[in-house]
Design an enzyme around this catalytic site. Structure first.
Site, PDB file in Angstrom:
ATOM      1  N   ASP A   1      -4.908   7.453  -1.235  1.00 58.63           N
ATOM      2  CA  ASP A   1      -5.666   6.574  -0.444  1.00 58.63           C
ATOM      3  C   ASP A   1      -7.119   6.663  -1.298  1.00 58.63           C
ATOM      4  O   ASP A   1      -7.523   7.714  -1.707  1.00 58.63           O
ATOM      5  CB  ASP A   1      -5.741   6.989   0.922  1.00 58.63           C
ATOM      6  CG  ASP A   1      -4.420   6.795   1.697  1.00 58.63           C
ATOM      7  OD1 ASP A   1      -3.882   5.664   1.442  1.00 58.63           O
ATOM      8  OD2 ASP A   1      -4.182   7.648   2.664  1.00 58.63           O
TER       9      ASP A   1
ATOM     10  N   HIS B   1       2.101   4.435  -3.000  1.00 53.71           N
ATOM     11  CA  HIS B   1       1.873   5.799  -2.752  1.00 53.71           C
ATOM     12  C   HIS B   1       3.444   6.505  -3.256  1.00 53.71           C
ATOM     13  O   HIS B   1       3.534   7.303  -3.970  1.00 53.71           O
ATOM     14  CB  HIS B   1       2.146   6.181  -1.305  1.00 53.71           C
ATOM     15  CG  HIS B   1       0.593   5.940  -0.727  1.00 53.71           C
ATOM     16  ND1 HIS B   1      -0.442   6.498  -1.264  1.00 53.71           N
ATOM     17  CD2 HIS B   1       0.291   5.746   0.532  1.00 53.71           C
ATOM     18  CE1 HIS B   1      -1.506   6.251  -0.497  1.00 53.71           C
ATOM     19  NE2 HIS B   1      -1.007   5.799   0.674  1.00 53.71           N
TER      20      HIS B   1
ATOM     21  N   HIS C   1       0.706  -1.318  -0.019  1.00 54.02           N
ATOM     22  CA  HIS C   1      -0.177  -0.085  -0.061  1.00 54.02           C
ATOM     23  C   HIS C   1       0.861   1.219  -0.199  1.00 54.02           C
ATOM     24  O   HIS C   1       0.868   2.303  -0.858  1.00 54.02           O
ATOM     25  CB  HIS C   1      -0.937  -0.088   1.157  1.00 54.02           C
ATOM     26  CG  HIS C   1      -1.648   1.140   1.258  1.00 54.02           C
ATOM     27  ND1 HIS C   1      -3.118   1.223   1.328  1.00 54.02           N
ATOM     28  CD2 HIS C   1      -1.440   2.751   1.840  1.00 54.02           C
ATOM     29  CE1 HIS C   1      -3.666   2.367   1.484  1.00 54.02           C
ATOM     30  NE2 HIS C   1      -2.482   2.924   1.831  1.00 54.02           N
ATOM     31  N   GLU C   2       1.847   1.361   0.900  1.00 55.05           N
ATOM     32  CA  GLU C   2       2.826   2.262   1.079  1.00 55.05           C
ATOM     33  C   GLU C   2       3.801   2.544  -0.084  1.00 55.05           C
ATOM     34  O   GLU C   2       3.982   3.499  -0.795  1.00 55.05           O
ATOM     35  CB  GLU C   2       3.554   2.307   2.521  1.00 55.05           C
ATOM     36  CG  GLU C   2       2.797   2.494   3.577  1.00 55.05           C
ATOM     37  CD  GLU C   2       1.673   3.460   3.771  1.00 55.05           C
ATOM     38  OE1 GLU C   2       2.099   4.448   3.143  1.00 55.05           O
ATOM     39  OE2 GLU C   2       0.692   3.224   4.421  1.00 55.05           O
TER      40      GLU C   2
END
Ligand SMILES: *[C@@H]1O[C@H](CO)[C@@H](O)[C@H](O)[C@H]1NC(C)=O
Ligand SMILES: *[C@@H]1O[C@H](CO)[C@@H](O)[C@H](O)[C@H]1NC(C)=O
Ligand SMILES: *[C@@H]1O[C@H](CO)[C@@H](O)[C@H](O)[C@H]1NC(C)=O
Ligand SMILES: *[C@@H]1O[C@H](CO)[C@@H](O)[C@H](O)[C@H]1NC(C)=O
Length: 520
Positions: A166, A159, A155-156
């Site tokens: 998000d 980014h 997830h990170e």
């Protein structure tokens, strides 16, 4: 320290940590050169490195599947802080440093607590600065909150690497859809769940279904959406990677354009997968053929060698000058900056020397190992008291090199912190010698008329310049409040902020951060 100084002194950190400085590259589907660095304020803990390894290994497989066999992690360097015990398995870093790490492990950030986050100032599709995990996050069982840590990492990573955002929104958990139904802010809308309010009285809490506001038709405040544990929806990782069924990003097909979330806002209603597909990584990698899993990531453990620093201080006559609105001399300011540097910035076990100069230079102390207060004192008692004479920065620098070599250290990779008012127009005469030394020169200019060449010195040697101070919000060291600086730090004087602003435009790439120095 003089109390009044706090107004004037800023600690400025240069974060050269941007896309250009990350060493990550994609080599036929495998990411190489990922650097994960542990902040030296993190106490040594045997469990931390295995936890990092486990997280990345897990992330690699999850990433590979989520990207349809496109990306995995091939090798990762873990940078162990200088404050930890040495081990034979630790190698010496080459270019890896804390400040350029892709992932940092550090104390909680004021704003984020133990929640992992990625600093990304940029636009949709831009790379971020770094991912921050706290030791607590890595060491405690938090499966119920975040899901497996490997999934959180992915997830990170999305980014950081691809500039997607998000798909949840804590501030607007619900919205009114075009069909006039109240929906939870999520991607995809296939995710099922119930909307509940938790009410606590005394010691006991109960959850009940949310009521709708009769007027607006919206959910009552404090209503939250609780996804069902069991789902069939496969997306999305940027919404809630902790759900078992979630193994992909929202695609053009599954994307929820109505959700009031950052992804829609920043990326003009595009899906996360759509943005990822436009990335350079994606353009350069076709899916791996076959059905085999990718190789497991390999890890190298690196530990920095000790720092070697020589302070080179200007004691020339012009250091006697006083700015009209600050009743202290440049020399006093310089000495305070030097003390601050010794006490706050230099890590324990570093080797530090001191040279002063006017038209000639003197070694005040050869390199001293910083162990305790006695070591600081040994250096600070030698700070110059009487400004006089001309200015020869080159003589100062050459003496600095001498202080380093006469203590059996190599100038290459050593650092010189040059504090001067810079009123010397012959600096270029030693450029060759400086270049040849391999030392990193940090320049801190104290007066308004510092020579341009001062900057060249730092540019040439990848050091830092105080001339380029520029205010900015938070940064990763904020939470550790000046305990650790490796290479990328300078002391910056408020005095010169006008000039500073003029210079800063020259190097937009560099992100500079001011910290008001805390009282001691
Ligand atoms: C990562 O792998 C590549 C290719 O095998 C190799 O050239 C590189 O040195 C490795 N880096 C590390 C840190 O192990
Ligand atoms: C899942 O959520 C829906 C509401 O969207 C609810 O009606 C259903 O009972 C839930 N299923 C399970 C297995 O909890
Ligand atoms: C600092 O360490 C040195 C060497 O170990 C020791 O001789 C000295 O007494 C110590 N000083 C203080 C103030 O602890
Ligand atoms: C900074 O730049 C402005 C406009 O570019 C100029 O007017 C000003 O004199 C400069 N200040 C310094 C200290 O160089």
């Amino acid at each position: 320290m003089v109390p009044g100084l706090q107004v004037l002194l800023f600690l400025t950190l240069h974060l050269l940590q941007n896309t250009e400085s990350s060493m990550v590259h994609l080599n036929s589907n495998g990411y190489e050169g990922v650097v994960i660095a542990i902040n030296p304020s993190v106490p040594e803990d045997e469990r931390l490195i295995p936890s990092i390894k486990e997280m990345v290994t897990q992330a690699s497989t999850y990433l590979f599947e989520a990207t349809e066999r496109r990306f995995y992690f091939r090798n990762v360097s873990i940078l162990v802080p200088i404050t930890w015990k040495s081990k034979t398995e630790y190698l010496t870093p080459k270019q890896e440093s804390y400040d350029q790490a892709d992932v940092i492990v550090a104390d909680p950030h004021l704003q984020h607590g133990d929640d992992p986050y990625t600093l990304q100032y940029g636009q949709c599709g831009d790379r971020g600065q770094y991912i921050h995990f706290t030791p607590n996050f890595l060491l405690t069982d938090n499966l119920g909150i975040y899901g497996p840590r490997g999934r959180v990492f992915v997830h990170e990573w999305a980014h950081l690497r691809w500039g997607v955002f998000d798909e949840y929104n804590m501030d607007r958990p619900f919205y009114m859809s075009r069909k006039n139904t109240v929906e939870a802010t999520r991607c995809s809308t296939d995710i099922t769940g119930t909307s509940v309010v938790r009410e606590c009285q005394g010691g006991s809490c109960v959850s009940r279904r949310c009521r709708r506001d009769a007027k607006t038709g919206m959910q009552e405040p404090k209503c939250t959406f609780i996804p069902n544990k069991s789902q069939t929806a496969r997306g999305s990782i940027m919404f809630m990677q902790s759900l078992d069924s979630v193994v992909e990003f929202c695609t053009e097909k599954t994307h929820n354009v109505e959700a009031p979330n950052l992804q829609n806002k920043m990326c003009n209603l595009r899906s996360t997968w759509d943005v990822i597909k436009a990335s350079a990584d994606f353009q350069n990698a076709s899916p791996m053929t076959g059905t085999e899993a990718p190789p497991l990531p390999t890890f190298s453990l690196l530990k920095s060698r000790q720092r070697v620093v020589c302070l080179v201080l200007d004691k020339s006559g012009s250091m006697r000058l006083v700015r009209h609105y600050i009743p202290i001399t440049r020399l006093t300011l310089m000495n305070q900056a030097a003390e601050l540097y010794l006490i706050q910035i230099i890590e324990k076990e570093s080797l530090v020397g001191l040279v002063t100069f006017d038209s000639t230079a003197t070694i005040q102390t050869n390199l001293i190992r910083i162990i305790n207060d006695s070591s600081y004192l040994a250096i600070s008692t030698k700070l110059p008291q009487y400004p006089n004479g001309g200015t020869s920065i080159c003589n100062g620098l050459k003496k600095g090199f001498e202080a380093i070599t006469s203590s059996d250290q190599s100038t290459s990779g050593s650092e010189i912190v040059l504090l001067t008012d810079g009123e010397d127009n012959r600096i270029s005469s030693c450029f060759q010698e400086v270049k040849h030394s391999g030392a990193i020169i940090h320049t801190i200019a104290l007066g308004p008329s510092a020579a341009r060449e001062l900057e060249t010195l730092s540019d040439m040697t990848v050091g830092e310049q105080s001339l380029q101070c520029r205010s900015r919000g938070m940064d990763k060291q904020y939470s550790t409040c000046g305990q650790y600086r490796r290479k990328r730090h300078v002391l910056c004087y408020h005095l010169d902020s006008k000039k500073a602003r003029n210079h800063s435009s020259r190097s937009k790439r560099k992100k500079l951060h001011h910290l008001r120095f805390p009282g001691r």
